[in-house]
Design a protein around this motif. Structure first.
Motif, PDB file in Angstrom:
ATOM      1  N   ILE A  14      25.107 -21.854  -2.024  1.00  0.00           N
ATOM      2  CA  ILE A  14      24.282 -21.250  -2.205  1.00  0.00           C
ATOM      3  C   ILE A  14      22.753 -20.591  -2.889  1.00  0.00           C
ATOM      4  O   ILE A  14      22.500 -19.626  -2.915  1.00  0.00           O
ATOM      5  CB  ILE A  14      23.645 -22.955  -2.577  1.00  0.00           C
ATOM      6  CG1 ILE A  14      24.780 -23.957  -2.880  1.00  0.00           C
ATOM      7  CG2 ILE A  14      22.285 -22.852  -3.679  1.00  0.00           C
ATOM      8  CD1 ILE A  14      24.010 -25.481  -2.799  1.00  0.00           C
ATOM      9  N   SER A  15      22.480 -20.736  -0.693  1.00  0.00           N
ATOM     10  CA  SER A  15      21.588 -19.952  -0.370  1.00  0.00           C
ATOM     11  C   SER A  15      21.869 -17.900  -1.286  1.00  0.00           C
ATOM     12  O   SER A  15      21.337 -17.327  -1.473  1.00  0.00           O
ATOM     13  CB  SER A  15      21.071 -19.346   1.012  1.00  0.00           C
ATOM     14  OG  SER A  15      20.318 -18.260   1.535  1.00  0.00           O
ATOM     15  N   ARG A  16      23.175 -17.354  -0.482  1.00  0.00           N
ATOM     16  CA  ARG A  16      23.863 -16.247  -0.627  1.00  0.00           C
ATOM     17  C   ARG A  16      23.975 -16.505  -2.288  1.00  0.00           C
ATOM     18  O   ARG A  16      23.536 -14.492  -2.674  1.00  0.00           O
ATOM     19  CB  ARG A  16      24.764 -16.055  -0.645  1.00  0.00           C
ATOM     20  CG  ARG A  16      25.704 -14.564  -0.408  1.00  0.00           C
ATOM     21  CD  ARG A  16      24.822 -13.734   0.648  1.00  0.00           C
ATOM     22  NE  ARG A  16      25.295 -12.138   0.470  1.00  0.00           N
ATOM     23  CZ  ARG A  16      24.560 -11.455   0.048  1.00  0.00           C
ATOM     24  NH1 ARG A  16      22.994 -11.443  -0.186  1.00  0.00           N
ATOM     25  NH2 ARG A  16      25.631 -10.124  -0.073  1.00  0.00           N
ATOM     26  N   ILE A  17      24.304 -17.150  -3.359  1.00  0.00           N
ATOM     27  CA  ILE A  17      24.129 -17.340  -4.677  1.00  0.00           C
ATOM     28  C   ILE A  17      22.849 -16.956  -5.319  1.00  0.00           C
ATOM     29  O   ILE A  17      22.498 -15.851  -5.973  1.00  0.00           O
ATOM     30  CB  ILE A  17      25.274 -17.972  -5.116  1.00  0.00           C
ATOM     31  CG1 ILE A  17      26.314 -17.911  -4.724  1.00  0.00           C
ATOM     32  CG2 ILE A  17      24.803 -18.292  -6.831  1.00  0.00           C
ATOM     33  CD1 ILE A  17      27.355 -19.335  -5.849  1.00  0.00           C
ATOM     34  N   ARG A  18      21.940 -17.858  -4.688  1.00  0.00           N
ATOM     35  CA  ARG A  18      20.738 -17.441  -4.378  1.00  0.00           C
ATOM     36  C   ARG A  18      19.892 -16.298  -4.796  1.00  0.00           C
ATOM     37  O   ARG A  18      19.938 -15.339  -5.299  1.00  0.00           O
ATOM     38  CB  ARG A  18      19.277 -18.301  -4.392  1.00  0.00           C
ATOM     39  CG  ARG A  18      18.170 -18.699  -4.782  1.00  0.00           C
ATOM     40  CD  ARG A  18      17.757 -19.307  -3.987  1.00  0.00           C
ATOM     41  NE  ARG A  18      17.889 -19.815  -2.544  1.00  0.00           N
ATOM     42  CZ  ARG A  18      17.274 -18.395  -1.644  1.00  0.00           C
ATOM     43  NH1 ARG A  18      16.087 -17.043  -2.423  1.00  0.00           N
ATOM     44  NH2 ARG A  18      17.443 -18.583  -0.081  1.00  0.00           N
ATOM     45  N   GLU A  19      20.121 -15.356  -3.759  1.00  0.00           N
ATOM     46  CA  GLU A  19      19.950 -13.547  -3.042  1.00  0.00           C
ATOM     47  C   GLU A  19      20.722 -13.029  -3.967  1.00  0.00           C
ATOM     48  O   GLU A  19      19.905 -11.995  -4.465  1.00  0.00           O
ATOM     49  CB  GLU A  19      20.008 -14.103  -1.867  1.00  0.00           C
ATOM     50  CG  GLU A  19      19.554 -14.796  -0.969  1.00  0.00           C
ATOM     51  CD  GLU A  19      20.148 -14.292   0.917  1.00  0.00           C
ATOM     52  OE1 GLU A  19      21.459 -13.967   1.118  1.00  0.00           O
ATOM     53  OE2 GLU A  19      19.134 -15.531   1.565  1.00  0.00           O
ATOM     54  N   LEU A  20      21.660 -12.709  -4.399  1.00  0.00           N
ATOM     55  CA  LEU A  20      22.213 -12.473  -5.110  1.00  0.00           C
ATOM     56  C   LEU A  20      21.224 -12.566  -6.786  1.00  0.00           C
ATOM     57  O   LEU A  20      21.997 -11.162  -7.526  1.00  0.00           O
ATOM     58  CB  LEU A  20      23.899 -12.696  -5.188  1.00  0.00           C
ATOM     59  CG  LEU A  20      24.527 -12.023  -4.211  1.00  0.00           C
ATOM     60  CD1 LEU A  20      26.188 -12.483  -3.910  1.00  0.00           C
ATOM     61  CD2 LEU A  20      24.535 -10.432  -3.888  1.00  0.00           C
ATOM     62  N   ARG A  21      20.795 -13.556  -7.125  1.00  0.00           N
ATOM     63  CA  ARG A  21      20.251 -13.906  -8.534  1.00  0.00           C
ATOM     64  C   ARG A  21      19.361 -13.312  -8.740  1.00  0.00           C
ATOM     65  O   ARG A  21      18.415 -13.690  -9.265  1.00  0.00           O
ATOM     66  CB  ARG A  21      20.537 -15.157  -8.630  1.00  0.00           C
ATOM     67  CG  ARG A  21      22.239 -15.843  -8.999  1.00  0.00           C
ATOM     68  CD  ARG A  21      22.346 -14.978 -10.440  1.00  0.00           C
ATOM     69  NE  ARG A  21      22.776 -15.583 -11.420  1.00  0.00           N
ATOM     70  CZ  ARG A  21      22.839 -15.671 -12.493  1.00  0.00           C
ATOM     71  NH1 ARG A  21      23.252 -14.015 -12.703  1.00  0.00           N
ATOM     72  NH2 ARG A  21      22.399 -15.805 -13.913  1.00  0.00           N
ATOM     73  N   ASP A  22      19.011 -12.817  -7.107  1.00  0.00           N
ATOM     74  CA  ASP A  22      17.402 -12.483  -7.377  1.00  0.00           C
ATOM     75  C   ASP A  22      15.953 -13.514  -7.623  1.00  0.00           C
ATOM     76  O   ASP A  22      15.342 -13.165  -7.894  1.00  0.00           O
ATOM     77  CB  ASP A  22      16.864 -11.416  -7.537  1.00  0.00           C
ATOM     78  CG  ASP A  22      15.691 -10.727  -7.179  1.00  0.00           C
ATOM     79  OD1 ASP A  22      15.382 -10.166  -6.041  1.00  0.00           O
ATOM     80  OD2 ASP A  22      14.830  -9.944  -7.465  1.00  0.00           O
ATOM     81  N   MET A  23      16.245 -14.957  -7.061  1.00  0.00           N
ATOM     82  CA  MET A  23      15.747 -15.934  -7.308  1.00  0.00           C
ATOM     83  C   MET A  23      15.245 -16.193  -5.565  1.00  0.00           C
ATOM     84  O   MET A  23      15.617 -15.815  -4.858  1.00  0.00           O
ATOM     85  CB  MET A  23      16.893 -16.776  -7.758  1.00  0.00           C
ATOM     86  CG  MET A  23      15.951 -18.090  -7.673  1.00  0.00           C
ATOM     87  SD  MET A  23      16.786 -19.550  -8.395  1.00  0.00           S
ATOM     88  CE  MET A  23      16.396 -19.053 -10.347  1.00  0.00           C
ATOM     89  N   LYS A  24      13.506 -16.916  -5.820  1.00  0.00           N
ATOM     90  CA  LYS A  24      13.390 -16.920  -4.112  1.00  0.00           C
ATOM     91  C   LYS A  24      13.645 -19.239  -4.134  1.00  0.00           C
ATOM     92  O   LYS A  24      14.283 -19.268  -5.392  1.00  0.00           O
ATOM     93  CB  LYS A  24      12.001 -16.755  -4.061  1.00  0.00           C
ATOM     94  CG  LYS A  24      11.289 -14.820  -4.558  1.00  0.00           C
ATOM     95  CD  LYS A  24      10.214 -15.231  -4.447  1.00  0.00           C
ATOM     96  CE  LYS A  24       9.758 -13.719  -4.443  1.00  0.00           C
ATOM     97  NZ  LYS A  24      10.300 -13.232  -3.045  1.00  0.00           N
ATOM     98  N   GLN A  25      13.675 -19.220  -3.201  1.00  0.00           N
ATOM     99  CA  GLN A  25      13.924 -20.996  -2.932  1.00  0.00           C
ATOM    100  C   GLN A  25      12.407 -21.528  -3.941  1.00  0.00           C
ATOM    101  O   GLN A  25      13.249 -22.172  -4.309  1.00  0.00           O
ATOM    102  CB  GLN A  25      13.429 -21.340  -1.679  1.00  0.00           C
ATOM    103  CG  GLN A  25      14.921 -20.233  -0.624  1.00  0.00           C
ATOM    104  CD  GLN A  25      14.532 -21.528   0.666  1.00  0.00           C
ATOM    105  OE1 GLN A  25      12.934 -21.607   1.144  1.00  0.00           O
ATOM    106  NE2 GLN A  25      15.746 -21.293   1.323  1.00  0.00           N
TER     107      GLN A  25
END
Length: 138
Positions: A14-25
Motif C-alpha cells: 500500500i505504501s509503495r502504491i501510494r508513493e507511485l501515485r504521488d500521494m502523501k499519507q
C-alpha cells in the motif's frame, strides 16, 4: 542452499502504491476519513482486513487484486496500462493520458509553418504585382 521468501506485507505494498501515485499519507487519510497516524499503522501492518483493504484500494484508484499481487517487477506494466474510467478522467484528470507521438506533432507544426511561409511569399508577390500595376497606370 535455501531461498528466502519475502513475506506478503500488504502495508508495504500500500505504501509503495501510494508513493507511485504521488500521494502523501495525509491525502490518503483524508480520502479514507481518518488521520495520518492511522495510515502509518496500516502501512506498517502485515495484514489488513478485507473491508479496509477495499476502501484503501478505492482511495488509491486501484483494485484489491492489484494491491495483493503488487510487486516491483509488475508495477511498471500495471500502471502504464491503468486507465481510470471514472469522472476523474479527461480534462480534469490528476494524471492526464497523452496519446500522441511528440515527433509526429513536431512534424505537423513544421509542415504548417512551411505552408504559412509559402502563403506569405505568395501574398508578397501579389502585392508587388499590384504596386507595379498601379505605378504603370500613372
Amino acid at each position: 542452499m535455501s531461498t528466502l521468501i519475502k513475506p506478503n506485507h500488504i502495508g508495504r505494498k500500500i505504501s509503495r502504491i501510494r508513493e507511485l501515485r504521488d500521494m502523501k499519507q495525509e491525502a490518503l487519510a483524508q480520502a479514507l476519513g481518518t488521520n495520518q497516524q492511522a495510515i502509518s499503522a496500516i502501512e506498517n501492518s502485515e495484514t489488513i482486513e478485507d473491508g479496509k483493504l477495499a476502501e484503501v484500494a478505492k482511495a488509491l484508484g486501484v483494485t484489491v487484486e492489484a494491491i495483493k499481487n503488487f510487486s516491483e517487477e509488475n508495477m511498471i506494466s500495471y500502471f502504464n496500462s491503468f486507465h481510470d474510467n471514472s469522472t476523474n478522467n479527461g480534462q480534469n484528470a490528476a494524471y492526464p493520458i497523452y496519446n500522441f507521438n511528440p515527433l509526429d506533432k513536431l512534424m505537423e507544426v513544421y509542415d504548417e509553418k512551411e505552408k504559412l511561409y509559402e502563403r506569405l511569399i505568395q501574398a508578397e508577390k501579389e502585392k508587388v504585382e499590384y504596386l507595379e500595376k498601379i505605378i504603370k497606370g500613372k
